[in-house]
Motif scaffolding. Structure first.
Motif, mmCIF file in Angstrom:
data_model
loop_
_atom_site.group_PDB
_atom_site.id
_atom_site.type_symbol
_atom_site.label_atom_id
_atom_site.label_comp_id
_atom_site.label_asym_id
_atom_site.label_seq_id
_atom_site.Cartn_x
_atom_site.Cartn_y
_atom_site.Cartn_z
ATOM 1 N N GLU A 62 51.097 -39.858 -6.504
ATOM 2 C CA GLU A 62 51.789 -38.512 -7.049
ATOM 3 C C GLU A 62 53.252 -38.598 -7.608
ATOM 4 O O GLU A 62 53.856 -38.296 -8.745
ATOM 5 C CB GLU A 62 51.890 -37.507 -5.878
ATOM 6 N N ILE A 63 54.175 -39.608 -7.030
ATOM 7 C CA ILE A 63 55.358 -39.956 -7.247
ATOM 8 C C ILE A 63 55.604 -40.705 -8.630
ATOM 9 O O ILE A 63 56.109 -40.328 -9.473
ATOM 10 C CB ILE A 63 56.297 -40.657 -6.042
ATOM 11 N N LEU A 64 54.626 -41.363 -8.573
ATOM 12 C CA LEU A 64 54.687 -42.367 -10.040
ATOM 13 C C LEU A 64 53.947 -41.697 -10.888
ATOM 14 O O LEU A 64 53.680 -42.119 -12.141
ATOM 15 C CB LEU A 64 54.325 -43.673 -9.814
ATOM 16 N N ASN A 65 53.079 -40.612 -10.758
ATOM 17 C CA ASN A 65 52.265 -39.820 -11.732
ATOM 18 C C ASN A 65 51.132 -40.776 -12.323
ATOM 19 O O ASN A 65 50.823 -40.819 -13.351
ATOM 20 C CB ASN A 65 52.968 -39.300 -12.636
ATOM 21 N N GLU A 66 50.353 -41.514 -11.275
ATOM 22 C CA GLU A 66 49.400 -42.515 -11.547
ATOM 23 C C GLU A 66 48.195 -42.100 -10.693
ATOM 24 O O GLU A 66 48.290 -41.290 -9.830
ATOM 25 C CB GLU A 66 49.989 -43.959 -11.388
ATOM 26 N N ASN A 67 46.969 -42.564 -11.042
ATOM 27 C CA ASN A 67 45.924 -42.459 -10.240
ATOM 28 C C ASN A 67 45.762 -43.238 -9.175
ATOM 29 O O ASN A 67 46.588 -44.561 -8.927
ATOM 30 C CB ASN A 67 44.662 -42.810 -11.185
ATOM 31 N N LEU A 68 45.262 -42.696 -8.152
ATOM 32 C CA LEU A 68 45.287 -43.453 -6.814
ATOM 33 C C LEU A 68 44.749 -44.944 -6.774
ATOM 34 O O LEU A 68 45.132 -45.888 -6.408
ATOM 35 C CB LEU A 68 44.333 -42.736 -5.776
ATOM 36 N N SER A 69 43.518 -45.082 -7.833
ATOM 37 C CA SER A 69 42.945 -46.535 -7.827
ATOM 38 C C SER A 69 44.275 -47.408 -8.544
ATOM 39 O O SER A 69 44.136 -48.344 -8.334
ATOM 40 C CB SER A 69 42.035 -46.137 -8.676
ATOM 41 N N THR A 70 44.758 -46.754 -9.446
ATOM 42 C CA THR A 70 45.928 -47.715 -10.094
ATOM 43 C C THR A 70 46.888 -48.026 -9.274
ATOM 44 O O THR A 70 47.446 -49.142 -9.239
ATOM 45 C CB THR A 70 46.582 -46.762 -11.315
ATOM 46 N N VAL A 71 47.461 -47.223 -8.266
ATOM 47 C CA VAL A 71 48.350 -47.652 -7.357
ATOM 48 C C VAL A 71 47.656 -48.539 -6.277
ATOM 49 O O VAL A 71 48.445 -49.608 -5.916
ATOM 50 C CB VAL A 71 48.794 -46.155 -6.515
ATOM 51 N N LYS A 72 46.617 -48.688 -6.008
ATOM 52 C CA LYS A 72 45.869 -49.520 -5.119
ATOM 53 C C LYS A 72 45.584 -50.757 -5.834
ATOM 54 O O LYS A 72 46.027 -51.957 -5.049
ATOM 55 C CB LYS A 72 44.737 -49.042 -4.529
ATOM 56 N N ARG A 73 45.411 -50.968 -7.159
ATOM 57 C CA ARG A 73 45.373 -52.129 -7.747
ATOM 58 C C ARG A 73 46.800 -52.666 -7.695
ATOM 59 O O ARG A 73 46.799 -53.903 -7.458
ATOM 60 C CB ARG A 73 44.820 -51.908 -9.262
ATOM 61 N N ARG A 74 47.620 -52.091 -8.100
ATOM 62 C CA ARG A 74 49.246 -52.558 -8.405
ATOM 63 C C ARG A 74 49.579 -53.089 -6.996
ATOM 64 O O ARG A 74 50.237 -54.110 -7.016
ATOM 65 C CB ARG A 74 49.992 -51.615 -8.821
ATOM 66 N N LEU A 75 49.375 -52.367 -5.743
ATOM 67 C CA LEU A 75 49.823 -52.563 -4.571
ATOM 68 C C LEU A 75 49.178 -54.050 -4.339
ATOM 69 O O LEU A 75 49.875 -55.077 -3.694
ATOM 70 C CB LEU A 75 49.516 -51.905 -3.492
ATOM 71 N N ARG A 111 60.174 -38.352 -7.013
ATOM 72 C CA ARG A 111 59.712 -38.863 -8.468
ATOM 73 C C ARG A 111 60.819 -38.745 -9.294
ATOM 74 O O ARG A 111 61.182 -39.494 -10.208
ATOM 75 C CB ARG A 111 58.617 -37.827 -8.861
ATOM 76 N N ILE A 112 61.871 -37.676 -9.016
ATOM 77 C CA ILE A 112 63.008 -37.517 -9.791
ATOM 78 C C ILE A 112 63.934 -38.600 -9.829
ATOM 79 O O ILE A 112 64.365 -39.052 -10.628
ATOM 80 C CB ILE A 112 63.820 -36.221 -9.575
ATOM 81 N N VAL A 113 64.125 -39.165 -8.422
ATOM 82 C CA VAL A 113 64.823 -40.390 -8.329
ATOM 83 C C VAL A 113 64.467 -41.552 -9.071
ATOM 84 O O VAL A 113 65.290 -42.162 -9.895
ATOM 85 C CB VAL A 113 65.165 -40.616 -6.711
ATOM 86 N N VAL A 114 63.162 -41.823 -8.827
ATOM 87 C CA VAL A 114 62.593 -42.994 -9.465
ATOM 88 C C VAL A 114 62.602 -42.826 -10.979
ATOM 89 O O VAL A 114 63.000 -43.962 -11.628
ATOM 90 C CB VAL A 114 61.033 -43.210 -9.039
#
Length: 164
Positions: free
Chosen positions: A135-148, A65-68
């Motif tokens: 967790e790394i992007l500090n987003e909801n799991l559903s948001t990450v799934k949608r973005r993927l 998360r720090i690197v990103v």
């Protein structure tokens, strides 16, 4: 874990995984010097904020998360910089270029909006699970799934168009 032990733990972890962090930083900033700067700055941030690591078991996602975030900060700063003329750039060129195995894929990845590119890089290049990416992007799991899902759709369309 006391502060000295935590510092040693962070040092050992970063040293063992430095290539991964460089690779992630490079995927964002797309040049060697900036990627090295990102990793260096991320290490400094990790040390100055080591108390935010509540559980050493989560060091992997904590440091990613720090690197990103450091890479994204650098990209935001660079957007504010003045664009240099192509002639000046060609005079500064050292002749060394990074090579990619799949130029079309790399171009398609670079064309993705930042939020989609982050998910693709962390999932397929760094092999993170979706929960870890959230967790790394500090987003909801559903948001990450949608973005993927959306990123894969965009890449699929882009790669099909390039076949023509």
């Amino acid at each position: 874990m006391n502060k000295t032990d935590l510092g040693t733990y962070i040092t050992d972890f970063v040293m063992q995984n430095q290539e991964k962090y460089y690779r992630v930083a490079y995927q964002y900033v797309r040049n060697r010097e900036d990627a090295l700067d990102v990793v260096h700055d991320a290490i400094k941030k990790a040390y100055s904020n080591m108390n935010s690591l509540k559980n050493p078991e989560y060091i992997r996602t904590w440091f990613y998360r720090i690197v990103v975030n450091t890479a994204l900060d650098l990209l935001r700063k660079q957007k504010k910089n003045i664009v240099i003329d192509d002639e000046i750039l060609s005079n500064l060129d050292t002749g060394m270029m990074d090579k990619y195995e799949d130029v079309d894929l790399n171009n398609s990845l670079n064309a993705l909006p930042e939020q989609y590119r982050s998910v693709i890089i962390l999932r397929y290049f760094e092999d993170f699970k979706l929960g870890e990416i959230a967790e790394i992007l500090n987003e909801n799991l559903s948001t990450v799934k949608r973005r993927l899902y959306k990123a894969l759709q965009i890449l699929r369309i882009d790669m099909i168009e390039e076949d023509y």
